[in-house]
Scaffold this active site. Structure first.
Site, short mmCIF file in Angstrom:
data_model
loop_
_atom_site.label_atom_id
_atom_site.label_comp_id
_atom_site.label_asym_id
_atom_site.label_seq_id
_atom_site.Cartn_x
_atom_site.Cartn_y
_atom_site.Cartn_z
N GLU A 102 -24.52 -65.12 23.89
CA GLU A 102 -25.38 -64.81 24.99
C GLU A 102 -24.37 -63.95 26.15
OE1 GLU A 102 -27.23 -68.24 26.57
OE2 GLU A 102 -28.68 -68.28 25.19
N GLU A 133 -15.62 -80.80 10.43
CA GLU A 133 -14.99 -81.37 11.96
C GLU A 133 -13.78 -82.19 11.72
OE1 GLU A 133 -16.59 -85.62 13.21
OE2 GLU A 133 -18.02 -84.11 13.55
#
Length: 327
Positions: A102, A133
């Protein structure tokens, strides 16, 4: 040619050790008072969730000094050309990718200036990538692919504060001389300890046991909002609270650009359209042409000399105008 042996499954003792670690985390704590939440009316569950969420801003507020110190350090490096890199797994990684994605439309940053890395790569944004992860090595490889430098910042994000990918990213970045920030939601986390700037926003046990996409995720989003937004304010990418570096890439943003110029200058529609046309739609430049009464080329030059900071460019234009009048 023989096939490599299959990977060995973790031992029972490993699983017991892992369970003990999780049980010690605030974000994983079981809340017996909510054990029958599934029996409640929907409105009551909604009220419970809403009450839980109100605790998040308070927890963030308690960490504001640490957040501010980290932001000042980020802005200092980005002013020298450094990049902001988020690294996390699962929800934490997705939030980093979201914040990074963004920045270009909001602040006209280049895509490589704010980067979101997620364990498992881009497909992990929309689907679970098993075991990703747990790989410190993948974090190191992802950062090496960016050619990390001393002016860059790496923000490791992990609700538990123990995710190997996030910790590995921070440790690798710190070894390369980059600035490091560790954002976690448990006190005394390994992630915060590994970073120069540790930020631990402790929001307490979740409504659903261990579902850290809830309060922990909300807390992380709030902190990431602060890191990116305030850094961009420090870099001069706003004028007051106006997004003067917004990139007008669609009709809505073109309308917003027009409105921002109007709010900053008080000019009429025709003047604003002419100013935007003369500056190829660059909001900051258009504002400068109107407030300083200069042409598009002069506005671009003044902004270039001021490092893109509109207030500094306005001050420079005013000073030069005064010198011309008195000369």
């Amino acid at each position: 040619m023989t096939s490599p042996p299959p990977p060995r499954s973790p031992s029972p003792s490993h699983h017991r050790s892992l369970r003990a670690e999780l049980e010690a985390l605030t974000t994983e704590a079981f809340r017996p008072e909510l054990a029958e939440i599934d029996q409640l009316p929907t409105l009551d569950i909604g009220r419970l969730m809403n009450t839980e969420d109100t605790r998040v801003p308070t927890a963030v507020a308690e960490r504001l000094p640490e957040i501010a110190a980290a932001i000042d350090a980020v802005a200092e490096r980005m002013a020298r050309g450094g990049r902001l890199v988020y690294a996390g797994a699962g929800t934490a990684g997705r939030l980093g990718v979201l914040d990074a994605s963004e920045c270009p439309p909001t602040f006209n940053t280049r895509p490589e200036q704010v980067v979101g890395l997620i364990a498992g790569g881009p497909r992990a944004v929309v689907t679970s990538v098993e075991g990703a992860e747990d790989s410190r090595e993948q974090a190191e490889a992802d950062l090496d692919a960016l050619g990390l430098g001393a002016d860059d910042t790496v923000v490791g994000i992990s609700a538990s504060g123990r995710t190997p990918y996030a910790i590995g990213a921070v440790e690798h970045a710190r070894a390369r001389g980059a600035l490091t920030i560790g954002l976690a939601c448990n006190a005394g986390s390994a992630l915060a300890a590994a970073a120069e700037h540790g930020i631990e926003v402790v929001v307490g046990p979740e409504l659903l046991t261990g579902s850290t996409r809830l309060k922990a995720g909300t807390a992380q989003k709030l902190v990431l909002n602060m890191i990116s937004t305030i850094t961009m304010i420090r870099l001069g990418k706003t004028y007051g609270n106006l997004m003067v570096d917004v990139r007008a890439s669609n009709d809505k943003l073109r309308a917003r650009s027009h409105r921002i110029v109007a709010l900053a200058t008080g000019a009429g529609d025709e003047e604003i359209e002419a100013a935007l046309a003369a500056t190829d739609g660059e909001v900051k430049n258009a504002i400068l042409t109107l407030l300083a009464d200069v042409d598009g080329l002069t506005a671009a030059r003044l902004l270039g000399e001021s490092g893109g900071r509109l207030r500094a460019a306005l001050a420079s234009a005013t000073e030069r105008g005064t010198e011309t009048e008195t000369g």
